[in-house]
Design a protein around this motif. Structure first.
Motif, short mmCIF file in Angstrom:
data_model
loop_
_atom_site.label_atom_id
_atom_site.label_comp_id
_atom_site.label_asym_id
_atom_site.label_seq_id
_atom_site.Cartn_x
_atom_site.Cartn_y
_atom_site.Cartn_z
N SER A 42 3.55 3.04 5.66
CA SER A 42 4.92 2.67 6.01
C SER A 42 5.08 2.60 7.52
CB SER A 42 5.93 3.65 5.40
OG SER A 42 5.84 4.93 6.00
N PHE A 43 4.38 3.47 8.26
CA PHE A 43 4.46 3.44 9.72
C PHE A 43 3.90 2.14 10.26
CE2 PHE A 43 4.67 8.25 10.90
CZ PHE A 43 5.75 8.40 10.06
N GLU A 91 10.39 6.47 1.72
CA GLU A 91 9.84 7.46 2.65
C GLU A 91 10.53 8.81 2.43
OE1 GLU A 91 8.54 5.06 6.65
OE2 GLU A 91 10.68 5.24 6.26
N ASN A 92 9.79 9.87 2.66
CA ASN A 92 10.34 11.21 2.48
C ASN A 92 11.49 11.47 3.46
OD1 ASN A 92 8.53 11.89 0.45
ND2 ASN A 92 7.00 12.66 1.90
N SER A 148 13.32 -3.51 3.51
CA SER A 148 14.65 -2.89 3.43
C SER A 148 14.80 -1.97 2.22
CB SER A 148 15.73 -3.99 3.39
OG SER A 148 15.70 -4.69 2.15
N LYS A 149 14.03 -2.20 1.18
CA LYS A 149 14.11 -1.33 0.00
C LYS A 149 12.86 -0.46 -0.16
CE LYS A 149 18.14 -2.71 -1.16
NZ LYS A 149 18.33 -3.36 0.16
N ALA A 158 0.84 -1.21 0.00
CA ALA A 158 0.00 0.00 0.00
C ALA A 158 0.87 1.25 0.00
CB ALA A 158 -0.93 -0.01 1.21
N PHE A 159 1.96 1.22 0.74
CA PHE A 159 2.88 2.36 0.72
C PHE A 159 3.52 2.52 -0.65
CE2 PHE A 159 7.27 3.93 1.09
CZ PHE A 159 6.99 5.24 1.47
N GLY A 160 3.87 1.40 -1.29
CA GLY A 160 4.46 1.47 -2.62
C GLY A 160 3.54 2.12 -3.63
N ILE A 161 2.24 1.96 -3.43
CA ILE A 161 1.26 2.55 -4.36
C ILE A 161 0.98 4.02 -4.02
CG2 ILE A 161 -1.16 2.43 -5.09
CD1 ILE A 161 -0.94 -0.65 -4.56
#
Length: 841
Positions: free
Chosen positions: A403-404, A564-565, A558-559, A393-396
């Motif tokens: 990510s948290f 993340e900003n 790890s990747k 979901a973070f990748g999208i």
């Protein structure tokens, strides 16, 4: 905790010997057909599976039927109060710790679950020839009890029945009693759980089955109260009736049990009628599964289906895959609709009480529709899979919320669930004492809070925290009638976020960042107080398959988290470590398995470890999940030796489990004569099926190598999927990950990303991060350092195309990326932005 709807009970109607012959007709004959039920039945009680296959016929031959009719009451409420029985459990365990009046053979075992029963008055045996020989010698049936160490109702039945001297005497006089840890011996559990589910349409743990001395099932159930109640026989009555039936109707029992195993074996080891799926079926199955999930979606609280709600990550994975497919065909609106369901579900789960806001990680499931009051057990297989879907979901979205949550899960595992050598433990119990020295245990005691406790700990910030997490003086388990029907959490609060932090910050007139900092500090203080409470039991068994799932999640993080900003702020319980630390966790876990649970000579795995390897061999899930984890470990930046090991394990998996004629993989090696069934699992439930994961592994390997080996992997994947043609046609929602696998195999555009350059280097890390920056389920990442002789040798032997690309594109000061399809490649690029642009095409 007690639930309003449960199927852990087995309501039995046992006929007396004088009953008319029609009374002896079992439920089996009344139904005449099996339901194909979940390969991983729901914990704590058996949750109805959402779909069933076309069931095979299952009738007894003329003249043979069990003398007992045992219809289950699979959806009836049982008014048993968890606090009462857990108080009993707490008292008994405390007494046992001070004086052991009884000690049985389980005291010599390593399994935490078996050790919990080592001082019962029941003369327990572990599963093995000693017990079987004793049953043959005495000519008595076997009572088989299967559970696991963090199982709530297993604890209840122990207190009520297995610690009762009278019941123990009956068991010891009339039966040989065997105790099995289902996590240590899933092969044994599978045989008898399948039997119970097939007959009665439901199952769960504790599993209670009566066997002949040659291990054929005679009859079975799940949890039994000790005494007759509510028109249902108690365990004492059951034992007496089984003893009488063994004396009066033995031949009928034995023949019907043998026939049941024969029919189950035939039904659950299907062979493919062709070598591949019919054209169009993969796309049809994917569409059908997505549509059925969409119809079951809860728009208010997220998730698919109604209460109780399980976080079944394979459903999320399918919807993400389906959305990506729609996007690729230009159907943006439909793609966004699928994503909305996914994101709403993930948000509601993370804000609900099923998520441990103070310590991180997720509980097993929610008893209500709003993800509020959970069954508090924490399982490793949930953490690994959930971390992956939050990472996707973070990748999208690139939204820090996702990510948290992924970090929250992984940091919980690092803090509480990893051993000194990098091994990752299995589970934490739901139950614990309320305070040190207490004789009572209660479910959730470690996790719930009173309003006053929060006020005392947080002082000036208590009001803000209580508003944010819906904390109330009288308790907050009131959002649904299913949340706490027996008022067991009176004046207790299960933390839940009902509004977003930005909304709440606005209401109190505080900048969002400061508001989040305050909440994080409050959680830290509460964590410190909670850490002084008696902890729930930790099952420190190391299971290969579950470690494989966790290895995947740590490697991917790890990747993916490098996206993340810069300057992102983290609040407790998220640590905020450099993402590269996560791949180190994955490597240590994989190294532990290789050192402790892998035989370098035979190339075989053992299933689990606790104070040494367990006796059970590795099963299909162990190989499939670990291979998947190793492929992720390599693709996300690990050394090529992990890829080499993955291919070696795949060879061993084929040798041990592959049905070369019929297609697909059996769940066991078939070398233990005491395990009566070899089945081909397909249901993607709380854990994905070994066959679904294997299909995806084979597809990934097909895209990495060339020549005969690639053809071999592809043929096996095609043949595997053909075995489950009927399942994909008629019950796609039961096999969401297999639907994805079937579509992946027939997607002509699977991309290979080949990175060539010096490793390790910051340039290599940057390019590898770019390769994984976006969600692309149909891609394979290959990285190679031409100056590494071992790597070059592997690729020269397995894929000369990659070796040639490495030689032709090597640059001393750059990392070169090529995006290929069937190893026909684009022009090389050397910067991450250009690589991402190529991948977005």
């Amino acid at each position: 905790m007690a639930l309003p709807v449960t199927t852990f009970s087995s309501s039995l109607l046992i006929s007396s010997p004088s009953s008319a012959s029609t009374r002896y007709i079992p439920l089996l004959l009344q139904r005449s057909m099996f339901k194909r039920v979940s390969s991983t039945p729901r914990r704590f009680f058996s949750h109805q599976t959402k779909s069933v296959t076309s069931p095979p016929k299952f009738q007894f031959p003329n003249g043979y039927c069990p003398p007992l009719s045992w219809p289950f009451s699979v959806n009836s409420p049982r008014p048993i109060h968890a606090f009462k029985v857990l108080a009993m459990a707490g008292e008994s365990s405390k007494q046992a710790s001070h004086s052991h009046k009884h000690t049985n053979r389980l005291a010599a075992e390593h399994s935490p679950y078996l050790l919990q029963h080592a001082h019962n008055p029941v003369d327990w045996y572990p599963w093995g020839e000693e017990a079987f020989a004793e049953a043959r010698k005495r000519d008595v049936p076997i009572f088989l009890s299967i559970g696991y160490s963090t199982c709530h109702w297993c604890h209840v039945m122990e207190v009520e029945s297995f610690e009762d001297e009278g019941i123990a005497k009956s068991l010891n006089d009339w039966f040989v009693s065997i105790k099995v840890d289902r996590e240590e011996r899933p092969d044994v559990d599978k045989v008898y759980m399948t039997y119970v589910q097939a007959l009665y349409g439901g199952g769960g743990w504790p599993l209670s089955v009566f066997l002949s001395p040659d291990l054929k099932p005679l009859m079975g159930g799940t949890y039994f109260p000790p005494q007759d109640k509510f028109g249902r026989p108690g365990f004492k009555t059951v034992l007496r009736k089984v003893k009488e039936a063994w004396g009066d109707k033995r031949d009928m029992l034995v023949k019907s049990g043998a026939f049941a195993i024969e029919q189950l074996s035939e039904a659950l080891s299907a062979s493919a009628s062709s070598n591949k799926l019919p054209d169009g079926l993969p796309q049809t199955a994917l569409l059908q599964c997505a549509e059925q999930l969409s119809q079951s979606y809860d728009p208010e609280y997220g998730g698919f289906g109604s209460a109780p709600k399980f976080p079944r990550p394979v459903e999320i994975q399918l919807m993400l895959y389906w959305s990506k497919k729609l996007e690729g065909t230009g159907k943006t609106s439909e793609s966004n609709e699928a994503l909305k369901m996914v994101f709403r579900s993930l948000q509601c789960m993370a804000r609900g009480g099923i998520h441990d806001h103070i310590g991180g990680g997720f509980h097993r499931y929610s008893v209500d529709e709003c993800w509020h009051v959970p069954h508090f057990e924490k399982m490793l297989y949930d953490q690994g899979q959930l971390a992956i879907v939050y990472l996707d979901a973070f990748g999208i979205t690139k939204e820090a919320f996702y990510s948290f949550v992924a970090r929250d899960i992984l940091d919980y595992l690092r803090r509480d669930m990893i051993g000194p050598d990098g091994e990752i433990f299995s589970a934490e119990d739901a139950d614990s004492a309320e305070y040190e020295g207490a004789t009572k245990k209660k479910e959730g005691a470690f996790y719930v809070w009173t309003s006053k406790e929060i006020e005392d700990v947080l002082g000036e910030h208590a009001t803000l925290f209580k508003e944010h997490y819906y904390v109330k003086p009288l308790g907050n388990c009131d959002l649904s009638r299913m949340s706490d029907p027996h008022k067991e959490f009176k004046e207790k609060n299960v933390l839940i976020e009902r509004k977003s932090p930005s909304e709440m910050a606005s209401e109190v007139g505080m900048p969002v960042e400061k508001y989040l900092d305050v909440l994080g500090e409050c959680r830290r203080k509460l964590f410190e107080v909670r850490s002084r409470r008696p902890r729930p039991h930790l099952d420190d068994k190391v299971i290969v398959s579950w470690n494989g799932l966790a290895i995947s999640s740590f490697a991917r993080a790890s990747k993916i988290l490098k996206g993340e900003n810069e300057g992102t702020r983290y609040n407790f319980p998220v640590v905020g470590c450099d993402p590269k630390e996560y791949i180190e966790v994955a490597e240590k876990a994989a190294s532990f398995i290789r050192k402790q649970l892998y035989n370098e000579q035979t190339h075989r795995l053992q299933h689990s470890f606790r104070n040494g390897p367990a006796k059970a061999p590795g099963f299909l899930d162990d190989y499939a999940f670990l291979i998947s984890g190793l492929l992720d470990l390599y693709e996300f930046g690990g050394a090529s030796n992990w890829l080499v090991w993955a291919t070696e394990l795949q060879d061993t998996q084929d040798e041990l489990f592959l049905d070369r004629e019929g297609g697909g993989y059996f769940n066991t090696p078939g070398e233990d004569p005491s395990v009566l069934l070899r089945v081909k699992e397909d249901h993607d439930g709380a854990e994905p099926s070994g066959n679904s994961v294997s299909a995806i592994n084979l597809i990934r390997l097909t895209s990495m190598v060339t020549g005969n080996k690639s053809d071999h992997y592809r043929r096996n994947a095609e043949h595997l999927l053909a075995v489950f043609e009927t399942r994909l046609k008629e019950a796609a929602m039961a096999v969401p990950l297999m639907c994805c696998a079937a579509d992946m195999l027939f997607v002509p555009s699977r991309k290979q990303i080949v990175l060539v350059g010096h490793k390790p280097s910051s340039e290599f890390e940057t390019m590898l991060t770019a390769a994984h920056a976006s969600y692309h389920p149909n891609k394979t990442v290959i990285h190679i350092d031409p100056s590494n002789a071992e790597e070059m040798q592997f690729w020269e032997e397995n894929n000369s195309n990659v070796a040639l690309m490495a030689k032709n594109n090597f640059s001393a000061d750059k990392v070169v990326a090529l995006v290929c399809q069937n190893f026909t490649c684009s022009a090389p690029v050397t910067d991450p932005i250009s690589l991402q642009a190529l991948l977005s095409q």
